[in-house]
Motif scaffolding. Sequence first.
Motif, PDB file in Angstrom:
ATOM      1  N   GLU A   1       0.729  -1.273   0.065  1.00  0.00           N
ATOM      2  CA  GLU A   1      -0.118   0.078   0.053  1.00  0.00           C
ATOM      3  C   GLU A   1       0.810   1.113  -0.157  1.00  0.00           C
ATOM      4  O   GLU A   1       0.529   2.084  -0.792  1.00  0.00           O
ATOM      5  CB  GLU A   1      -0.899  -0.193   1.303  1.00  0.00           C
ATOM      6  CG  GLU A   1      -2.010  -1.058   0.995  1.00  0.00           C
ATOM      7  CD  GLU A   1      -2.905  -1.180   2.536  1.00  0.00           C
ATOM      8  OE1 GLU A   1      -2.568  -0.555   3.579  1.00  0.00           O
ATOM      9  OE2 GLU A   1      -3.667  -1.895   2.340  1.00  0.00           O
ATOM     10  N   GLU A   2       1.811   1.217   0.677  1.00  0.00           N
ATOM     11  CA  GLU A   2       2.896   2.325   1.055  1.00  0.00           C
ATOM     12  C   GLU A   2       3.713   2.672  -0.697  1.00  0.00           C
ATOM     13  O   GLU A   2       3.682   3.840  -1.016  1.00  0.00           O
ATOM     14  CB  GLU A   2       3.907   2.010   1.883  1.00  0.00           C
ATOM     15  CG  GLU A   2       4.910   3.165   2.308  1.00  0.00           C
ATOM     16  CD  GLU A   2       4.050   4.359   2.542  1.00  0.00           C
ATOM     17  OE1 GLU A   2       4.501   5.644   2.264  1.00  0.00           O
ATOM     18  OE2 GLU A   2       3.117   4.499   3.466  1.00  0.00           O
ATOM     19  N   LEU A   3       3.946   1.365  -1.109  1.00  0.00           N
ATOM     20  CA  LEU A   3       4.302   1.734  -2.476  1.00  0.00           C
ATOM     21  C   LEU A   3       3.531   2.165  -3.507  1.00  0.00           C
ATOM     22  O   LEU A   3       3.874   3.219  -4.361  1.00  0.00           O
ATOM     23  CB  LEU A   3       5.267   0.038  -2.907  1.00  0.00           C
ATOM     24  CG  LEU A   3       5.937   0.024  -4.094  1.00  0.00           C
ATOM     25  CD1 LEU A   3       7.183   0.848  -4.144  1.00  0.00           C
ATOM     26  CD2 LEU A   3       6.044  -1.396  -4.512  1.00  0.00           C
ATOM     27  N   ALA A   4       2.232   1.634  -3.501  1.00  0.00           N
ATOM     28  CA  ALA A   4       1.359   2.095  -4.324  1.00  0.00           C
ATOM     29  C   ALA A   4       0.769   3.483  -4.150  1.00  0.00           C
ATOM     30  O   ALA A   4       1.040   4.477  -5.326  1.00  0.00           O
ATOM     31  CB  ALA A   4       0.032   1.238  -4.156  1.00  0.00           C
ATOM     32  N   LYS A   5       1.095   4.000  -3.014  1.00  0.00           N
ATOM     33  CA  LYS A   5       0.667   5.163  -2.587  1.00  0.00           C
ATOM     34  C   LYS A   5       1.985   6.078  -3.136  1.00  0.00           C
ATOM     35  O   LYS A   5       1.572   7.246  -3.666  1.00  0.00           O
ATOM     36  CB  LYS A   5       0.707   5.754  -1.055  1.00  0.00           C
ATOM     37  CG  LYS A   5       0.204   6.472  -0.473  1.00  0.00           C
ATOM     38  CD  LYS A   5      -0.004   6.375   1.029  1.00  0.00           C
ATOM     39  CE  LYS A   5      -0.153   8.044   1.618  1.00  0.00           C
ATOM     40  NZ  LYS A   5      -0.230   7.891   3.125  1.00  0.00           N
ATOM     41  N   ARG A   6       3.088   5.873  -2.967  1.00  0.00           N
ATOM     42  CA  ARG A   6       4.285   6.606  -3.468  1.00  0.00           C
ATOM     43  C   ARG A   6       4.111   6.723  -5.013  1.00  0.00           C
ATOM     44  O   ARG A   6       4.489   7.746  -5.589  1.00  0.00           O
ATOM     45  CB  ARG A   6       5.706   5.841  -2.928  1.00  0.00           C
ATOM     46  CG  ARG A   6       6.192   6.383  -1.849  1.00  0.00           C
ATOM     47  CD  ARG A   6       7.704   6.188  -1.490  1.00  0.00           C
ATOM     48  NE  ARG A   6       8.102   4.793  -1.930  1.00  0.00           N
ATOM     49  CZ  ARG A   6       8.334   3.893  -1.153  1.00  0.00           C
ATOM     50  NH1 ARG A   6       7.949   4.173   0.167  1.00  0.00           N
ATOM     51  NH2 ARG A   6       8.692   2.778  -1.641  1.00  0.00           N
ATOM     52  N   LYS A   7       3.863   5.548  -5.624  1.00  0.00           N
ATOM     53  CA  LYS A   7       3.754   5.535  -7.091  1.00  0.00           C
ATOM     54  C   LYS A   7       2.905   6.421  -7.584  1.00  0.00           C
ATOM     55  O   LYS A   7       2.799   7.140  -8.462  1.00  0.00           O
ATOM     56  CB  LYS A   7       3.469   4.190  -7.686  1.00  0.00           C
ATOM     57  CG  LYS A   7       4.780   3.314  -7.636  1.00  0.00           C
ATOM     58  CD  LYS A   7       4.312   2.056  -8.249  1.00  0.00           C
ATOM     59  CE  LYS A   7       5.943   1.185  -8.441  1.00  0.00           C
ATOM     60  NZ  LYS A   7       5.647  -0.126  -8.976  1.00  0.00           N
ATOM     61  N   ALA A   8       1.550   6.403  -6.721  1.00  0.00           N
ATOM     62  CA  ALA A   8       0.480   7.466  -7.083  1.00  0.00           C
ATOM     63  C   ALA A   8       0.958   8.784  -6.857  1.00  0.00           C
ATOM     64  O   ALA A   8       0.810   9.769  -7.855  1.00  0.00           O
ATOM     65  CB  ALA A   8      -0.819   7.150  -6.172  1.00  0.00           C
ATOM     66  N   GLN A   9       1.513   9.245  -5.842  1.00  0.00           N
ATOM     67  CA  GLN A   9       1.968  10.490  -5.667  1.00  0.00           C
ATOM     68  C   GLN A   9       3.043  10.973  -6.723  1.00  0.00           C
ATOM     69  O   GLN A   9       3.120  12.013  -7.405  1.00  0.00           O
ATOM     70  CB  GLN A   9       2.932  10.560  -4.414  1.00  0.00           C
ATOM     71  CG  GLN A   9       1.999  10.671  -3.190  1.00  0.00           C
ATOM     72  CD  GLN A   9       2.563  10.490  -1.858  1.00  0.00           C
ATOM     73  OE1 GLN A   9       3.812  10.244  -1.825  1.00  0.00           O
ATOM     74  NE2 GLN A   9       1.801  10.863  -0.627  1.00  0.00           N
ATOM     75  N   GLU A  10       4.037  10.054  -7.079  1.00  0.00           N
ATOM     76  CA  GLU A  10       4.958  10.358  -8.459  1.00  0.00           C
ATOM     77  C   GLU A  10       4.160  10.648  -9.579  1.00  0.00           C
ATOM     78  O   GLU A  10       4.646  11.423 -10.252  1.00  0.00           O
ATOM     79  CB  GLU A  10       5.913   9.053  -8.271  1.00  0.00           C
ATOM     80  CG  GLU A  10       6.994   8.945  -7.259  1.00  0.00           C
ATOM     81  CD  GLU A  10       7.837   7.856  -7.310  1.00  0.00           C
ATOM     82  OE1 GLU A  10       7.824   7.037  -8.454  1.00  0.00           O
ATOM     83  OE2 GLU A  10       8.594   7.388  -6.289  1.00  0.00           O
ATOM     84  N   ALA A  11       3.098   9.599  -9.864  1.00  0.00           N
ATOM     85  CA  ALA A  11       2.597   9.764 -10.852  1.00  0.00           C
ATOM     86  C   ALA A  11       1.834  11.176 -11.012  1.00  0.00           C
ATOM     87  O   ALA A  11       1.654  11.806 -11.964  1.00  0.00           O
ATOM     88  CB  ALA A  11       1.541   8.646 -11.129  1.00  0.00           C
ATOM     89  N   GLU A  12       1.041  11.584  -9.840  1.00  0.00           N
ATOM     90  CA  GLU A  12       0.535  12.922  -9.824  1.00  0.00           C
ATOM     91  C   GLU A  12       1.418  14.035 -10.168  1.00  0.00           C
ATOM     92  O   GLU A  12       1.220  14.953 -10.912  1.00  0.00           O
ATOM     93  CB  GLU A  12       0.122  13.138  -8.310  1.00  0.00           C
ATOM     94  CG  GLU A  12      -1.505  12.615  -8.339  1.00  0.00           C
ATOM     95  CD  GLU A  12      -2.007  12.706  -6.703  1.00  0.00           C
ATOM     96  OE1 GLU A  12      -1.992  13.914  -6.337  1.00  0.00           O
ATOM     97  OE2 GLU A  12      -2.611  11.753  -6.326  1.00  0.00           O
ATOM     98  N   LYS A  13       2.782  13.928  -9.401  1.00  0.00           N
ATOM     99  CA  LYS A  13       3.922  14.983  -9.610  1.00  0.00           C
ATOM    100  C   LYS A  13       4.237  15.022 -11.243  1.00  0.00           C
ATOM    101  O   LYS A  13       4.300  16.237 -11.802  1.00  0.00           O
ATOM    102  CB  LYS A  13       5.092  14.482  -8.896  1.00  0.00           C
ATOM    103  CG  LYS A  13       4.943  14.908  -7.381  1.00  0.00           C
ATOM    104  CD  LYS A  13       6.386  14.594  -6.656  1.00  0.00           C
ATOM    105  CE  LYS A  13       6.363  14.664  -5.465  1.00  0.00           C
ATOM    106  NZ  LYS A  13       7.578  14.382  -4.551  1.00  0.00           N
TER     107      LYS A  13
END
Length: 137
Positions: free
Chosen positions: A104-116
């Motif tokens: 979940e943490e990894l998915a959250k980071r990936k989502a944040q990176e994708a948003e950036k």
Amino acid sequence: QEEEQKKKAAEEVEKTKRAEAEELAKKKTQEAEEKRKASEVEKEKKAKDEEEKKITSEKELTKRNAQEEEKKKKAAEKEFAKIKEDEEKRKAAEEERNNKAKEEELAKRKAQEAEKELAKIKAKKDEEKRAAEIELA
């Protein structure tokens, strides 16, 4: 002479009676001895039987105790195995939760990176749009 014969006869009778009495006494003594020996043999047999019963009883008690100990040992082993299994299940569940949390943490980071990344692309497009508007104007 007749007196003498009577006396001898009386002595013979007395002698015979004494011999019979001695024989009877011997016989009674022998019977008593035989009874005593038989009684002793019976006592010994009884004592031996009692000892054998005692030994058998002790063996059975020992056997029962051993069986009881074996039962307790098996129950303890079973309980230990169950505790171990429960502990392994708990560890597996904990590991599963940890892995899920990491995912979940990894998915959250990936989502944040994708948003950036999306924000950068949008900013770039907005910049290009403004530059094109300025050029047109």
